[in-house]
Design an enzyme around this catalytic site. Structure first.
Site, PDB file in Angstrom:
ATOM      1  N   ASP A   1       0.859  -1.179   0.000  1.00 22.09           N
ATOM      2  CA  ASP A   1       0.000   0.000   0.000  1.00 22.09           C
ATOM      3  C   ASP A   1       0.895   1.229   0.000  1.00 22.09           C
ATOM      4  O   ASP A   1       2.060   1.152   0.394  1.00 22.09           O
ATOM      5  CB  ASP A   1      -0.933   0.004   1.214  1.00 22.09           C
ATOM      6  CG  ASP A   1      -2.179   0.840   0.973  1.00 22.09           C
ATOM      7  OD1 ASP A   1      -2.044   2.072   0.863  1.00 22.09           O
ATOM      8  OD2 ASP A   1      -3.274   0.269   0.877  1.00 22.09           O
TER       9      ASP A   1
ATOM     10  N   ARG B   1     -18.409   7.397   1.610  1.00 26.83           N
ATOM     11  CA  ARG B   1     -18.263   7.788   0.216  1.00 26.83           C
ATOM     12  C   ARG B   1     -19.576   7.542  -0.523  1.00 26.83           C
ATOM     13  O   ARG B   1     -20.184   6.479  -0.401  1.00 26.83           O
ATOM     14  CB  ARG B   1     -17.149   6.977  -0.460  1.00 26.83           C
ATOM     15  CG  ARG B   1     -15.775   7.527  -0.238  1.00 26.83           C
ATOM     16  CD  ARG B   1     -14.739   6.698  -0.955  1.00 26.83           C
ATOM     17  NE  ARG B   1     -14.712   5.327  -0.473  1.00 26.83           N
ATOM     18  CZ  ARG B   1     -13.809   4.429  -0.862  1.00 26.83           C
ATOM     19  NH1 ARG B   1     -12.906   4.759  -1.751  1.00 26.83           N
ATOM     20  NH2 ARG B   1     -13.822   3.207  -0.381  1.00 26.83           N
TER      21      ARG B   1
ATOM     22  N   CYS C   1     -19.897   0.832  -3.994  1.00 31.91           N
ATOM     23  CA  CYS C   1     -20.088   0.046  -5.216  1.00 31.91           C
ATOM     24  C   CYS C   1     -21.310   0.413  -6.047  1.00 31.91           C
ATOM     25  O   CYS C   1     -21.205   0.618  -7.249  1.00 31.91           O
ATOM     26  CB  CYS C   1     -20.150  -1.441  -4.862  1.00 31.91           C
ATOM     27  SG  CYS C   1     -18.585  -2.113  -4.281  1.00 31.91           S
TER      28      CYS C   1
ATOM     29  N   ASN D   1     -35.508  -2.732   3.220  1.00 34.10           N
ATOM     30  CA  ASN D   1     -35.734  -1.646   4.167  1.00 34.10           C
ATOM     31  C   ASN D   1     -35.537  -0.299   3.475  1.00 34.10           C
ATOM     32  O   ASN D   1     -34.442  -0.012   2.978  1.00 34.10           O
ATOM     33  CB  ASN D   1     -34.766  -1.769   5.349  1.00 34.10           C
ATOM     34  CG  ASN D   1     -35.152  -0.875   6.510  1.00 34.10           C
ATOM     35  OD1 ASN D   1     -36.290  -0.428   6.613  1.00 34.10           O
ATOM     36  ND2 ASN D   1     -34.198  -0.623   7.396  1.00 34.10           N
TER      37      ASN D   1
END
Length: 394
Positions: free
Chosen positions: A29, A320, A259, A250
């Site tokens: 990373d 996000r 996604c 819900n």
């Protein structure tokens, strides 16, 4: 077996933990704090199973900033870097995937590269040609944020896209599928080794169906609220049909998260030369839902609107593309004062709005409290609470 993984988000880290039970896994990373956290056996993301496995399991797992150290001598290199949607290009931004592939190939010219990032249809073939290699395959992930390791331990299916005319590569694809299955707890797992394009587009269709389902129950909720009906009663009746089922039903402020928004947009773009109505309608109807929610809040004429949590899911730390952010933007256009209660935010402002650290203060100063998901913390302010959460779950 030695395995490298590029990226330590919920896809990369969950795979790293899964595979490190039986194999030597190195994660690369670019963020030093994440690397140190993993090496100290602390999860840099919120995922209960990952947190537990890092502490309790004997994992052959190491994180590093050094690509030479990570990629040398590995048999598989898994690419799990983010592919955000680029609205200007009208497709996924795959630059991080290509950067990872390029780096991997600089240090290892024999390993099989597995793309786990979500990509457009046709991308695997395109990138194989670009890098002049036949060592790249694709394996879509079907994971939920905050439950990524659980979904790898109990997978609904394992899918690998390969060149079916290349017997050696197809063998490597099956071997990779077996690696994933070998780390899982669930014993009976369907494995599908298919053509590249089929694997790529199946991921997009899967997430778009989930988005469609979210939108369907949200539209029941909108209709019910406008007509003065009980949405829970209607949804219960609809969902008793076993073909429909009482799950993922819900109501919310709209689909969001990492996604669904980007995958639905990518699938819509992929349909540019194919007749369709539904995919476009799903993307548009999510905007309509946010318009409706904002309108319902404005109709109550609050001076100060309190936003309770920005996260999409109650057990997540990611906001996000959160649906509530879209609602906030609409309220802001009408000049409403907005304050936020979000414990995961350490700073005093976010997106230009005040962040209130005290829940009691937040409740007191808000004329209306807007919550995408209900929480016991809000039971004492029912008179000023606005939520469309009917079932108290995701």
């Amino acid at each position: 077996m030695k395995i490298a993984i590029a990226g330590s988000g919920y896809v990369g880290l969950s795979l790293a933990v899964l595979l490190a039970q039986h194999h030597e896994v190195k994660v690369i990373d670019v963020i030093k704090d994440k690397v140190e956290s993993i090496n100290n056996r602390k999860s840099p993301i919120k995922d209960e199973a990952i947190e537990k496995y890092l502490v309790e399991k004997e994992l052959n797992l190491e994180a590093s900033l050094d690509p030479a150290h990570v990629y040398k001598d590995v048999e598989y290199a898994i690419i799990a870097t983010p592919t955000n949607y680029d609205v200007d290009l009208n497709q996924f931004d795959t630059s991080s995937v290509e950067a990872a592939i390029k780096t991997c190939m600089e240090y290892n010219d024999t390993c099989t590269i597995v793309i786990k990032s979500t990509i457009p249809e046709g991308y695997t073939k395109e990138v194989r040609e670009k890098f002049n290699t036949d060592r790249i395959i694709f394996s879509p992930e079907f994971l939920r944020e905050s439950k990524a390791l659980y979904d790898n331990l109990y997978p609904s299916r394992i899918v690998v896209g390969t060149d079916l005319d290349d017997s050696e590569l197809t063998k490597r694809a099956w071997q990779f599928a077996d690696l994933l299955k070998g780390g899982a707890i669930k014993e009976e797992v369907p494995i599908l080794v298919v053509a590249f394009n089929e694997a790529e587009v199946a991921k997009l269709f899967s997430n778009t169906y989930l988005a469609t389902r979210v939108r369907y129950f949200n539209e029941i909720d909108t209709y019910s609220e406008v007509k003065g009906l009980n949405p829970k009663t209607i949804i219960d009746i609809v969902c008793y049909d076993p073909r429909i089922g009482s799950y993922y039903n819900n109501p919310s402020f709209g689909y969001g998260g990492y996604c669904l928004p980007k995958d639905t947009k990518q699938l819509k773009a992929s349909f540019r030369d194919v007749p369709e109505n539904l995919i476009t309608a799903v993307v548009q109807s999510n905007k309509t839902r946010k318009d409706y929610i904002a309108g319902a809040i404005l109709a109550k004429q609050p001076s100060v609107v309190g936003i309770y949590r920005l996260i999409m899911k109650s057990d997540s730390d990611n906001f996000r593309s959160s649906a509530v952010k879209g609602v906030m933007e609409r309220l802001d256009n009408y000049g409403k004062e907005i304050v936020i209660y979000e414990p995961t935010i350490e700073c005093d402002t976010f997106m230009g709005y005040r962040v209130i650290k005290s829940l009691d203060e937040f409740k007191n100063i808000s004329d209306i409290v807007v919550a995408n998901r209900m929480n016991d913390d809000l039971r004492d302010i029912q008179e000023k609470l606005y939520t469309r959460d009917l079932f108290g779950r995701e």
